[in-house]
Design a protein around this motif. Sequence first.
Motif, short mmCIF file in Angstrom:
data_model
loop_
_atom_site.label_atom_id
_atom_site.label_comp_id
_atom_site.label_asym_id
_atom_site.label_seq_id
_atom_site.Cartn_x
_atom_site.Cartn_y
_atom_site.Cartn_z
N ALA A 83 -5.25 0.58 -8.50
CA ALA A 83 -6.62 0.36 -8.04
C ALA A 83 -6.69 0.35 -6.51
O ALA A 83 -7.59 0.98 -5.92
N ASN A 84 -5.75 -0.31 -5.89
CA ASN A 84 -5.73 -0.36 -4.42
C ASN A 84 -5.41 1.00 -3.82
O ASN A 84 -5.93 1.37 -2.76
N ASP A 85 -4.54 1.74 -4.50
CA ASP A 85 -4.21 3.09 -4.04
C ASP A 85 -5.44 3.99 -4.11
O ASP A 85 -5.70 4.79 -3.20
N LEU A 86 -6.22 3.87 -5.19
CA LEU A 86 -7.44 4.67 -5.32
C LEU A 86 -8.45 4.31 -4.22
O LEU A 86 -9.09 5.19 -3.64
N THR A 87 -8.58 3.03 -3.94
CA THR A 87 -9.49 2.61 -2.88
C THR A 87 -9.08 3.23 -1.55
O THR A 87 -9.92 3.75 -0.80
N LYS A 88 -7.79 3.22 -1.28
CA LYS A 88 -7.29 3.74 -0.01
C LYS A 88 -7.41 5.26 0.08
O LYS A 88 -7.95 5.79 1.06
N THR A 89 -6.96 5.96 -0.95
CA THR A 89 -6.94 7.42 -0.89
C THR A 89 -8.33 8.04 -0.95
O THR A 89 -8.56 9.13 -0.43
N ARG A 90 -9.25 7.35 -1.58
CA ARG A 90 -10.62 7.86 -1.66
C ARG A 90 -11.51 7.33 -0.53
O ARG A 90 -12.69 7.66 -0.46
N ASN A 91 -10.91 6.52 0.34
CA ASN A 91 -11.66 5.93 1.46
C ASN A 91 -12.86 5.14 0.95
O ASN A 91 -13.95 5.20 1.51
N ALA A 92 -12.65 4.43 -0.15
CA ALA A 92 -13.71 3.63 -0.75
C ALA A 92 -13.81 2.28 -0.04
O ALA A 92 -12.85 1.82 0.58
N SER A 93 -14.98 1.65 -0.16
CA SER A 93 -15.21 0.40 0.55
C SER A 93 -15.93 -0.66 -0.29
O SER A 93 -16.87 -1.30 0.19
N PRO A 94 -15.52 -0.86 -1.55
CA PRO A 94 -16.16 -1.94 -2.31
C PRO A 94 -15.73 -3.29 -1.75
O PRO A 94 -14.68 -3.40 -1.12
N SER A 95 -16.54 -4.30 -1.98
CA SER A 95 -16.14 -5.65 -1.57
C SER A 95 -14.95 -6.12 -2.40
O SER A 95 -14.04 -6.78 -1.87
N HIS A 96 -14.97 -5.77 -3.68
CA HIS A 96 -13.88 -6.10 -4.59
C HIS A 96 -13.83 -5.06 -5.70
O HIS A 96 -14.87 -4.54 -6.11
N VAL A 97 -12.62 -4.79 -6.20
CA VAL A 97 -12.44 -4.04 -7.44
C VAL A 97 -12.03 -5.06 -8.49
O VAL A 97 -11.02 -5.75 -8.33
N LEU A 98 -12.83 -5.18 -9.56
CA LEU A 98 -12.62 -6.23 -10.55
C LEU A 98 -12.11 -5.67 -11.87
O LEU A 98 -12.54 -4.59 -12.30
N PHE A 99 -11.22 -6.42 -12.52
CA PHE A 99 -10.66 -6.02 -13.80
C PHE A 99 -11.32 -6.77 -14.95
O PHE A 99 -11.31 -7.99 -15.00
N ASP A 100 -11.89 -6.00 -15.88
CA ASP A 100 -12.54 -6.54 -17.09
C ASP A 100 -11.88 -5.91 -18.30
O ASP A 100 -12.52 -5.26 -19.11
N GLU A 101 -10.56 -6.09 -18.40
CA GLU A 101 -9.77 -5.43 -19.45
C GLU A 101 -10.26 -5.78 -20.85
O GLU A 101 -10.22 -4.94 -21.75
#
Length: 202
Positions: free
Chosen positions: A106-124
């Motif tokens: 998830a953190n890799d996706l945020t970095k590589t896509r230059n995303a800027s969410p406040s949080h990425v949340l897991f709702d498994e």
Amino acid sequence: MQRLIKWFVITTFFAPAMSMAAAKIDAIAPDFTLQDSYGKTVTLSDFKGKYVVLEWTNHLCPYVKKHYGSDNMQSLQRKYTQQDIVWLSVISSAKGKQGHVDANKANDLTKTRNASPSHVLFDESGAVGRLYKAKTTPHMYIINPEGKLSYAGAIDSIKSANPADIPKATNYVVSSLTNLLAGKAINKKITKPYGCSIKYKS
């Protein structure tokens, strides 16, 4: 005994109350607590007094790729988080199903896509997604500073996976937040979401 205590903590603090009423426009948005990609506990009600955008996502979904591959979703995240609006990207894909990721991914996706969410949340477990009746990726929601659900539905008006359609579409998130921030009513509080079905736990 330790296992019992651990179970109590997880079910008390990381699972939404299933007896809560489902999300409804103009009503108080159901509260929830989830962990983010950095292991932080995030509770929706902590953001009362601010606008909150909920974005259900699945990085392998073609409709999500449409908005991330074009930088459309990230540009919205940057624009609104800079205005002190909270942006929560929620992953409800169950383990073993499309779109499920661990924290590192998830953190890799945020970095590589230059995303800027406040949080990425897991709702498994899918409990929060079902509480909000989230059906697709993407599926967007806006919660106002009073904690009420102001918008629920599609990101925009053209139901396709083609990035070329983005400039032609009415972006419902933008139009809704523009009106809300100006103290005006939203033209369409509910729209039909489009995208991939959320890969919930069976």
